[in-house]
Design a protein around this motif. Sequence first.
Motif, short mmCIF file in Angstrom:
data_model
loop_
_atom_site.label_atom_id
_atom_site.label_comp_id
_atom_site.label_asym_id
_atom_site.label_seq_id
_atom_site.Cartn_x
_atom_site.Cartn_y
_atom_site.Cartn_z
N ARG A 7 0.84 -1.20 0.00
CA ARG A 7 0.00 0.00 0.00
C ARG A 7 0.88 1.26 0.00
N LYS A 11 1.15 4.07 -2.96
CA LYS A 11 0.84 5.46 -2.62
C LYS A 11 2.05 6.36 -2.89
N THR A 12 3.23 5.86 -2.55
CA THR A 12 4.46 6.62 -2.78
C THR A 12 4.67 6.89 -4.27
N SER A 14 2.38 6.89 -6.69
CA SER A 14 1.36 7.79 -7.23
C SER A 14 1.73 9.23 -6.91
N CYS A 15 2.08 9.46 -5.64
CA CYS A 15 2.37 10.83 -5.21
C CYS A 15 3.67 11.32 -5.88
N GLU B 29 1.91 10.81 8.69
CA GLU B 29 1.46 10.43 7.34
C GLU B 29 0.09 10.98 7.01
N ARG B 31 -3.19 10.43 5.23
CA ARG B 31 -3.87 9.23 4.71
C ARG B 31 -5.14 9.58 3.95
#
Lengths: 142, 120
Positions: A7, A11-12, A14-15, B29, B31
């Motif tokens: 996950r 996420k990393t 995409s960002c 973080e 989220r």
Amino acid sequence: MNTESARLRLKTWSCASVVIASNVCGNFFLKRGMPAELGTASDYITVLFRPAVTLGVLLLILWLASRMALLSWADLSYVLPVTSIGYVLVAVAGRLLLHEQITARRWAGIALIMAGVALVSSATAPQTYARPKAGAAAGGRP
Amino acid sequence: MKWLLVGVIVAATTVGEVLQAKGMRQHGEIRDFRPGALGRVAALLARNWLVLGSVAAMAVSFFAYLGLLTVAELSFAVPVTAVTYALETVLAKYVLHERVSWVRWAGASLVIGGVALVSL
């Protein structure tokens, strides 16, 4: 690879893609809109109202915001090399859109940058230790 | 003039980015990426002195960069400012206490070598 690290990696990536794209496009439009000379201090302000410069600034604001989001969970020593792929894309944009020359030496440099990016992004996790949950620091500082 | 601007950009960017990393780490973080939640994050960050300091340093860097773009090519201006990589990786280890493994040092060295070739 467990679910949590998968996950975080997704996420990393995409960002980081938003960080890279906004940086490359922002720099390109900024260069496109800059005049040959900035004489006085007020020139630095008025130049911001040229359409290409305004677009460049907006993209760099997006870059700043997405980079801050990325740094909320990823290490600086991870973010630096991974987003450096932007240097390659800037060089390519300079070549294709601004007709700048790319010498053999420059291509060699681009290859080294890509090797560094591949090494860091594939062989190390984005985060080397646990961090506070979002908002945990809300009351932490006066 | 060109190298003076490069010096200002490198110093301001290094300070700004390390403060930014420290401030965002303090926050934790992110989220939730829905607009309302991002607005709350922005409001919270506007009270974080590390983040405010980083924005100020990056504003200095931005205006020096505008000046540099008028006197230099894009393919010089962008790579030359990557000198900050070397400084920031060292600061990531000693100020932010990140575990910078040999793989990251190797990767950062490749990037710095590549940037040197691109900007020469």
